[in-house]
Motif scaffolding. Structure first.
Motif, PDB file in Angstrom:
ATOM      1  N   ALA A   1      54.950 -62.682 -50.596  1.00 49.80           N
ATOM      2  CA  ALA A   1      55.566 -61.537 -49.924  1.00 49.80           C
ATOM      3  C   ALA A   1      56.856 -61.952 -49.230  1.00 49.80           C
ATOM      4  CB  ALA A   1      54.591 -60.937 -48.913  1.00 49.80           C
ATOM      5  N   VAL A   2      56.860 -63.133 -48.618  1.00 54.59           N
ATOM      6  CA  VAL A   2      58.064 -63.620 -47.947  1.00 54.59           C
ATOM      7  C   VAL A   2      59.173 -63.857 -48.971  1.00 54.59           C
ATOM      8  CG1 VAL A   2      59.061 -65.549 -46.669  1.00 54.59           C
ATOM      9  CG2 VAL A   2      56.847 -64.612 -45.985  1.00 54.59           C
ATOM     10  N   THR A   3      58.818 -64.444 -50.104  1.00 53.55           N
ATOM     11  CA  THR A   3      59.801 -64.659 -51.165  1.00 53.55           C
ATOM     12  C   THR A   3      60.400 -63.333 -51.624  1.00 53.55           C
ATOM     13  OG1 THR A   3      58.683 -66.661 -51.939  1.00 53.55           O
ATOM     14  CG2 THR A   3      60.150 -65.563 -53.493  1.00 53.55           C
ATOM     15  N   ALA A   4      59.532 -62.320 -51.783  1.00 52.49           N
ATOM     16  CA  ALA A   4      60.012 -60.994 -52.203  1.00 52.49           C
ATOM     17  C   ALA A   4      60.906 -60.375 -51.136  1.00 52.49           C
ATOM     18  CB  ALA A   4      58.819 -60.090 -52.494  1.00 52.49           C
ATOM     19  N   ARG A   5      60.558 -60.569 -49.858  1.00 57.86           N
ATOM     20  CA  ARG A   5      61.387 -60.017 -48.777  1.00 57.86           C
ATOM     21  C   ARG A   5      62.752 -60.690 -48.748  1.00 57.86           C
ATOM     22  NH1 ARG A   5      59.248 -58.445 -42.846  1.00 57.86           N
ATOM     23  NH2 ARG A   5      58.464 -56.797 -44.200  1.00 57.86           N
ATOM     24  N   MET A   6      62.793 -62.009 -48.896  1.00 66.75           N
ATOM     25  CA  MET A   6      64.076 -62.710 -48.887  1.00 66.75           C
ATOM     26  C   MET A   6      64.939 -62.271 -50.076  1.00 66.75           C
ATOM     27  SD  MET A   6      63.983 -64.478 -46.117  1.00 66.75           S
ATOM     28  CE  MET A   6      62.937 -63.159 -45.437  1.00 66.75           C
ATOM     29  N   ARG A   7      64.299 -62.054 -51.207  1.00 64.20           N
ATOM     30  CA  ARG A   7      65.035 -61.589 -52.390  1.00 64.20           C
ATOM     31  C   ARG A   7      65.593 -60.188 -52.131  1.00 64.20           C
ATOM     32  NH1 ARG A   7      61.018 -61.220 -55.745  1.00 64.20           N
ATOM     33  NH2 ARG A   7      60.963 -63.462 -56.104  1.00 64.20           N
ATOM     34  N   ARG A   8      64.777 -59.340 -51.546  1.00 60.57           N
ATOM     35  CA  ARG A   8      65.213 -57.979 -51.230  1.00 60.57           C
ATOM     36  C   ARG A   8      66.366 -57.990 -50.229  1.00 60.57           C
ATOM     37  NH1 ARG A   8      61.470 -54.857 -47.208  1.00 60.57           N
ATOM     38  NH2 ARG A   8      62.699 -56.197 -45.854  1.00 60.57           N
ATOM     39  N   ASN A   9      66.321 -58.923 -49.276  1.00 63.02           N
ATOM     40  CA  ASN A   9      67.322 -58.970 -48.214  1.00 63.02           C
ATOM     41  C   ASN A   9      68.701 -59.412 -48.695  1.00 63.02           C
ATOM     42  OD1 ASN A   9      65.275 -58.181 -46.582  1.00 63.02           O
ATOM     43  ND2 ASN A   9      65.245 -59.997 -45.283  1.00 63.02           N
ATOM     44  N   ALA A  10      68.787 -59.836 -49.951  1.00 59.57           N
ATOM     45  CA  ALA A  10      70.090 -60.217 -50.501  1.00 59.57           C
ATOM     46  C   ALA A  10      71.041 -59.026 -50.522  1.00 59.57           C
ATOM     47  CB  ALA A  10      69.918 -60.787 -51.908  1.00 59.57           C
ATOM     48  N   VAL A  11      70.496 -57.819 -50.366  1.00 62.04           N
ATOM     49  CA  VAL A  11      71.345 -56.624 -50.345  1.00 62.04           C
ATOM     50  C   VAL A  11      72.358 -56.704 -49.203  1.00 62.04           C
ATOM     51  CG1 VAL A  11      69.836 -55.237 -48.848  1.00 62.04           C
ATOM     52  CG2 VAL A  11      71.279 -54.099 -50.539  1.00 62.04           C
ATOM     53  N   LEU A  12      72.045 -57.490 -48.156  1.00 60.07           N
ATOM     54  CA  LEU A  12      72.968 -57.646 -47.032  1.00 60.07           C
ATOM     55  C   LEU A  12      74.295 -58.272 -47.459  1.00 60.07           C
ATOM     56  CD1 LEU A  12      70.665 -58.927 -44.145  1.00 60.07           C
ATOM     57  CD2 LEU A  12      72.080 -56.871 -44.050  1.00 60.07           C
ATOM     58  N   ASP A  13      74.258 -59.058 -48.512  1.00 60.45           N
ATOM     59  CA  ASP A  13      75.460 -59.757 -48.964  1.00 60.45           C
ATOM     60  C   ASP A  13      76.359 -58.896 -49.839  1.00 60.45           C
ATOM     61  OD1 ASP A  13      74.542 -62.080 -47.670  1.00 60.45           O
ATOM     62  OD2 ASP A  13      73.323 -62.637 -49.426  1.00 60.45           O
ATOM     63  N   ASP A  14      75.928 -57.704 -50.153  1.00 61.87           N
ATOM     64  CA  ASP A  14      76.699 -56.803 -51.004  1.00 61.87           C
ATOM     65  C   ASP A  14      77.608 -55.942 -50.131  1.00 61.87           C
ATOM     66  OD1 ASP A  14      77.706 -54.855 -52.680  1.00 61.87           O
ATOM     67  OD2 ASP A  14      75.836 -54.543 -53.764  1.00 61.87           O
ATOM     68  N   PRO A  15      78.916 -56.112 -50.213  1.00 56.60           N
ATOM     69  CA  PRO A  15      79.827 -55.337 -49.362  1.00 56.60           C
ATOM     70  C   PRO A  15      79.801 -53.835 -49.643  1.00 56.60           C
ATOM     71  CG  PRO A  15      81.058 -56.534 -51.045  1.00 56.60           C
ATOM     72  CD  PRO A  15      79.640 -57.029 -51.111  1.00 56.60           C
ATOM     73  N   GLY A  16      79.152 -53.436 -50.732  1.00 53.84           N
ATOM     74  CA  GLY A  16      79.037 -52.018 -51.038  1.00 53.84           C
ATOM     75  C   GLY A  16      78.002 -51.303 -50.197  1.00 53.84           C
ATOM     76  N   HIS A  17      77.236 -52.074 -49.405  1.00 54.87           N
ATOM     77  CA  HIS A  17      76.229 -51.497 -48.514  1.00 54.87           C
ATOM     78  C   HIS A  17      76.658 -51.739 -47.064  1.00 54.87           C
ATOM     79  CE1 HIS A  17      73.311 -51.114 -51.862  1.00 54.87           C
ATOM     80  NE2 HIS A  17      73.865 -52.237 -52.281  1.00 54.87           N
ATOM     81  N   ARG A  18      76.400 -50.767 -46.208  1.00 49.76           N
ATOM     82  CA  ARG A  18      76.728 -50.904 -44.792  1.00 49.76           C
ATOM     83  C   ARG A  18      75.451 -50.747 -43.973  1.00 49.76           C
ATOM     84  NH1 ARG A  18      81.820 -51.627 -44.488  1.00 49.76           N
ATOM     85  NH2 ARG A  18      81.738 -51.722 -42.208  1.00 49.76           N
ATOM     86  N   PHE A  19      75.366 -51.553 -42.907  1.00 46.10           N
ATOM     87  CA  PHE A  19      74.149 -51.615 -42.106  1.00 46.10           C
ATOM     88  C   PHE A  19      74.489 -51.468 -40.624  1.00 46.10           C
ATOM     89  CE2 PHE A  19      73.786 -54.125 -45.912  1.00 46.10           C
ATOM     90  CZ  PHE A  19      72.552 -53.816 -46.422  1.00 46.10           C
TER      91      PHE A  19
END
Length: 282
Positions: free
Chosen positions: A153-171
């Motif tokens: 589950a942690v591996t899947a969460r870290m993989r999912r969190n890669a979305v933070l590195d995409d400048p097309g998304h804002r948080f």
């Protein structure tokens, strides 16, 4: 039509039926007149108003049109689509383990352009380190009796969190100061987590605000929620995860986020709060 065995679904149908009745009454027309304007039988209007027959989207459009209340159509249709499955018990969600739950939202995270996240209890999942996530998910699995697949589950969460590195998304994140202080893991892991939070704050597409303990509140601390663009809210409670799509409800959470944001400090002031939390770890 017999009542659905799920009391939660019936409660949702009852609430929708009450809203439709209010729309008709506000238009000052009878059930008979409504039926005539919609081109169906009076008994159909009665069944819908008494929550015995769930209306279709077309029924709701006709109902609102007949009552000159077209501005309420979208909200009522969204309410109609929110069934008992919109609020799913964590026990059911986690029955097959935590990994699948992490993976299930990957598509949504990829599609969302703007995230607004408010947390009052733990570091947001999107900002967690592997160590912090391991400690948190381990406690969740133990508390809820879920299958122990924490590592996956942690591996899947870290993989999912890669979305933070995409400048097309804002948080945009708003955290209560308490989130920095709760000891959900050892001092070393927590120190690394807070250091990671400081690093993320340098990202151009990430904004982090922290509501200090000392802030004068205009709204109270509330349960964690995430707004995906302007169309969807995930709101969590101890026993269930709710997905909200009604425009009126999404707007309610958006207004709450805005008010909470106004009480948050950013930049150097936020970094100072994090540094103080690190120092308190000894």
């Amino acid at each position: 039509m017999p009542l659905h065995p799920s009391s939660r679904l019936q409660e949702a149908r009852r609430a929708l039926a009450d809203r439709l009745r209010d729309v008709r009454r506000d238009a000052e027309i009878s059930g008979r007149e409504l039926a005539a304007r919609c081109g169906w039988s009076e008994s159909k209007s009665s069944r819908i108003e008494n929550a015995r027959t769930p209306p279709s989207d077309a029924d709701i459009r006709a109902w609102c049109r007949a009552c000159a209340a077209e501005d309420q159509t979208a909200d009522l249709i969204a309410a109609n689509r929110e069934s008992a499955d919109a609020q799913v018990e964590w026990k059911r969600l986690q029955r097959t383990g935590l990994r699948r739950l992490q993976e299930s939202v990957g598509g949504l995270y990829g599609q969302t352009r703007t995230f607004r996240v408010y947390v009052s209890d733990v570091i947001p999942g999107l900002l967690q380190t592997a160590g912090y996530a391991t400690a948190l998910l381990s406690s969740i699995a133990d508390f809820r009796g879920a299958p122990d697949d924490v590592s996956e589950a942690v591996t899947a969460r870290m993989r999912r969190n890669a979305v933070l590195d995409d400048p097309g998304h804002r948080f945009s994140f708003v955290l209560e100061e308490s989130v920095l202080r709760y000891r959900l893991c050892g001092p070393g892991t927590m120190s690394a987590q807070l250091g990671h939070l400081l690093g993320v704050m340098d990202s151009q597409n990430v904004a982090v605000g922290i509501v200090p303990f000392s802030a004068r509140r205009t709204v109270w601390p509330m349960p964690t929620f995430t707004i995906f663009d302007d169309s969807r809210v995930h709101a969590d409670t101890l026993d269930a995860a709710a997905t909200l799509t009604q425009p009126g409800r999404v707007d309610l959470y958006a207004r709450a986020f805005e008010r909470l944001s106004q009480g948050a400090v950013r930049g150097a002031a936020a970094r100072s709060l994090i540094a103080d939390a690190v120092a308190s770890l000894g």
